[in-house]
Design a protein around this motif. Sequence first.
Motif, PDB file in Angstrom:
ATOM      1  N   ASP A  70      61.386  29.551  94.871  1.00 36.85           N
ATOM      2  CA  ASP A  70      61.319  28.609  93.743  1.00 36.85           C
ATOM      3  C   ASP A  70      62.086  29.194  92.564  1.00 36.85           C
ATOM      4  N   PHE A  71      63.225  28.567  92.211  1.00 41.16           N
ATOM      5  CA  PHE A  71      64.027  29.057  91.095  1.00 41.16           C
ATOM      6  C   PHE A  71      63.722  28.301  89.812  1.00 41.16           C
ATOM      7  N   SER A  72      62.629  27.580  89.764  1.00 44.65           N
ATOM      8  CA  SER A  72      62.249  26.855  88.547  1.00 44.65           C
ATOM      9  C   SER A  72      61.407  27.737  87.658  1.00 44.65           C
ATOM     10  N   SER A  73      61.203  27.276  86.451  1.00 39.81           N
ATOM     11  CA  SER A  73      60.348  27.919  85.436  1.00 39.81           C
ATOM     12  C   SER A  73      60.750  29.356  85.199  1.00 39.81           C
ATOM     13  N   SER A  74      59.744  30.204  84.947  1.00 42.11           N
ATOM     14  CA  SER A  74      60.017  31.570  84.503  1.00 42.11           C
ATOM     15  C   SER A  74      60.565  32.467  85.603  1.00 42.11           C
ATOM     16  N   GLN A  75      60.474  31.994  86.867  1.00 47.33           N
ATOM     17  CA  GLN A  75      60.966  32.827  87.954  1.00 47.33           C
ATOM     18  C   GLN A  75      62.467  32.685  88.162  1.00 47.33           C
ATOM     19  N   ASN A  76      63.069  31.745  87.463  1.00 46.06           N
ATOM     20  CA  ASN A  76      64.499  31.510  87.627  1.00 46.06           C
ATOM     21  C   ASN A  76      65.291  32.687  87.061  1.00 46.06           C
ATOM     22  N   PRO A  77      66.006  33.424  87.903  1.00 50.96           N
ATOM     23  CA  PRO A  77      66.744  34.600  87.407  1.00 50.96           C
ATOM     24  C   PRO A  77      67.910  34.220  86.516  1.00 50.96           C
ATOM     25  N   PHE A  78      68.309  32.945  86.551  1.00 51.89           N
ATOM     26  CA  PHE A  78      69.436  32.507  85.738  1.00 51.89           C
ATOM     27  C   PHE A  78      68.986  31.930  84.403  1.00 51.89           C
ATOM     28  N   GLN A  79      67.698  31.788  84.212  1.00 53.61           N
ATOM     29  CA  GLN A  79      67.178  31.237  82.973  1.00 53.61           C
ATOM     30  C   GLN A  79      67.211  32.298  81.881  1.00 53.61           C
ATOM     31  N   THR A  80      67.665  31.938  80.705  1.00 54.27           N
ATOM     32  CA  THR A  80      67.753  32.889  79.601  1.00 54.27           C
ATOM     33  C   THR A  80      66.830  32.477  78.473  1.00 54.27           C
ATOM     34  N   MET A  81      66.447  33.462  77.688  1.00 58.30           N
ATOM     35  CA  MET A  81      65.634  33.177  76.509  1.00 58.30           C
ATOM     36  C   MET A  81      66.493  32.482  75.465  1.00 58.30           C
ATOM     37  N   PRO A  82      65.883  31.685  74.604  1.00 57.85           N
ATOM     38  CA  PRO A  82      66.648  31.118  73.482  1.00 57.85           C
ATOM     39  C   PRO A  82      67.338  32.251  72.734  1.00 57.85           C
ATOM     40  N   ARG A  83      68.588  32.040  72.309  1.00 54.22           N
ATOM     41  CA  ARG A  83      69.379  33.172  71.807  1.00 54.22           C
ATOM     42  C   ARG A  83      68.887  33.738  70.493  1.00 54.22           C
ATOM     43  N   PHE A  84      68.092  32.976  69.717  1.00 55.25           N
ATOM     44  CA  PHE A  84      67.576  33.522  68.466  1.00 55.25           C
ATOM     45  C   PHE A  84      66.061  33.767  68.535  1.00 55.25           C
ATOM     46  N   SER A  85      65.539  33.877  69.735  1.00 55.78           N
ATOM     47  CA  SER A  85      64.115  34.155  69.911  1.00 55.78           C
ATOM     48  C   SER A  85      63.750  35.482  69.250  1.00 55.78           C
ATOM     49  N   GLY A  86      62.730  35.462  68.405  1.00 55.81           N
ATOM     50  CA  GLY A  86      62.302  36.668  67.702  1.00 55.81           C
ATOM     51  C   GLY A  86      63.074  36.946  66.430  1.00 55.81           C
ATOM     52  N   LYS A  87      64.094  36.149  66.127  1.00 57.26           N
ATOM     53  CA  LYS A  87      64.885  36.325  64.911  1.00 57.26           C
ATOM     54  C   LYS A  87      64.371  35.399  63.803  1.00 57.26           C
ATOM     55  N   THR A  88      64.487  35.853  62.566  1.00 54.89           N
ATOM     56  CA  THR A  88      64.057  35.065  61.417  1.00 54.89           C
ATOM     57  C   THR A  88      65.241  34.787  60.508  1.00 54.89           C
ATOM     58  N   VAL A  89      65.392  33.525  60.114  1.00 53.93           N
ATOM     59  CA  VAL A  89      66.523  33.122  59.294  1.00 53.93           C
ATOM     60  C   VAL A  89      66.040  32.395  58.041  1.00 53.93           C
ATOM     61  N   ILE A  90      66.648  32.711  56.914  1.00 55.08           N
ATOM     62  CA  ILE A  90      66.442  31.969  55.667  1.00 55.08           C
ATOM     63  C   ILE A  90      67.688  31.120  55.441  1.00 55.08           C
ATOM     64  N   ILE A  91      67.488  29.819  55.212  1.00 56.35           N
ATOM     65  CA  ILE A  91      68.608  28.912  54.950  1.00 56.35           C
ATOM     66  C   ILE A  91      68.378  28.241  53.607  1.00 56.35           C
ATOM     67  N   THR A  92      69.160  28.617  52.603  1.00 54.46           N
ATOM     68  CA  THR A  92      69.009  27.976  51.299  1.00 54.46           C
ATOM     69  C   THR A  92      69.653  26.594  51.344  1.00 54.46           C
ATOM     70  N   GLY A  93      69.147  25.694  50.523  1.00 53.83           N
ATOM     71  CA  GLY A  93      69.693  24.346  50.488  1.00 53.83           C
ATOM     72  C   GLY A  93      69.543  23.630  51.815  1.00 53.83           C
ATOM     73  N   SER A  94      68.361  23.728  52.429  1.00 52.92           N
ATOM     74  CA  SER A  94      68.170  23.148  53.763  1.00 52.92           C
ATOM     75  C   SER A  94      67.350  21.865  53.745  1.00 52.92           C
ATOM     76  N   SER A  95      67.316  21.189  52.600  1.00 54.94           N
ATOM     77  CA  SER A  95      66.577  19.931  52.527  1.00 54.94           C
ATOM     78  C   SER A  95      67.413  18.741  52.963  1.00 54.94           C
ATOM     79  N   ASN A  96      68.709  18.937  53.169  1.00 53.84           N
ATOM     80  CA  ASN A  96      69.560  17.862  53.682  1.00 53.84           C
ATOM     81  C   ASN A  96      70.887  18.441  54.158  1.00 53.84           C
ATOM     82  N   GLY A  97      71.738  17.572  54.702  1.00 50.92           N
ATOM     83  CA  GLY A  97      73.101  17.931  55.046  1.00 50.92           C
ATOM     84  C   GLY A  97      73.259  19.083  56.015  1.00 50.92           C
ATOM     85  N   ILE A  98      74.217  19.954  55.715  1.00 51.36           N
ATOM     86  CA  ILE A  98      74.540  21.075  56.587  1.00 51.36           C
ATOM     87  C   ILE A  98      73.349  22.010  56.766  1.00 51.36           C
ATOM     88  N   GLY A  99      72.645  22.294  55.676  1.00 46.04           N
ATOM     89  CA  GLY A  99      71.491  23.189  55.750  1.00 46.04           C
ATOM     90  C   GLY A  99      70.403  22.648  56.655  1.00 46.04           C
TER      91      GLY A  99
END
Length: 296
Positions: free
Chosen positions: A7-36
């Motif tokens: 079964d290559f589905s779910s967490s056993q899939n060797p080709f499945q990767t974690m989200p690339r920013f998992s565990g990272k914290t980002v501050i985005i100024t001006g994020s109430s609309n538009g690009i932010g």
Amino acid sequence: MEDTNRDFSSSQNPFQTMPRFSGKTVIITGSSNGIGRSAALLFAQDGANVTITGRNAERLEETRKLILKSGVSESHLNSVVADVTTSGGQDLLVKSTLDKFGKIHILVNNAGAGIPDATGATGTDQSIDVYHKTLQLNLQAVIEMTKKVKPHLMETKGEIINISSVAGQPRAQPDFMYYAIAKAALDQYTRSTAIDLIQYGIRVNSVSPGLVATGFVNAMGMPDAATQKLCDFMSSHKECIPALVAGQPEDIANIILFLADRKLSSYIIGQSIIADGGSTLVMGMQAHSFLDILKS
């Protein structure tokens, strides 16, 4: 004999990767609309803890609900109503982010605007007060946020992405010169801080958008109809935008995520990626076909 029933589905899939920013914290100024807003959504969907912020509580709540509706957990989101041009607002952003997430890995200095003169004046007739307010938002706030987040990014070997503008490129901007001055200075600040901070493992880069369909022009006092008219005109004239289309917030947000991803952009230091549909590459004489001119 090879097991073909694995079964290559779910967490056993060797080709499945974690989200690339998992565990990272980002501050985005001006994020109430538009690009932010678009960047906040993409970062959150790609596993990051995100601090969103803006002065308008109602618009900021719209961003928060949009992110939560996409399936992101409340535990990965920090929403802060704050004015990034004030020391108190900057301190609140940093403290609340650390209180909730513990670390800071990425700073996106997105807050910015062309501030109109209350009298309607443009060019050299704009008041010095407009000059001060324009530089305070588009340049000084970036400098102050960078200084305050620096020690935390030194700890995480983090990233800074500044949002500049093609207005800062070496072409005249006679109507809104203060905004252009601020963005040109921001480009130099990006280059200089990149060299200063890389010794600590911190990368600094920037994005310079051209015309993007956001609330930017509305913030300068134009109603929605006028904003749409401007976008329609620019995107239908190849001497304005050779690609014949106005950019969308996600076009710029994807570049921000690329610059924040050290696996993809590790060797890019102190650069500004121009995303403008080709606007800065054309001169008036190049915008029209010589053959069409000769045939006319």
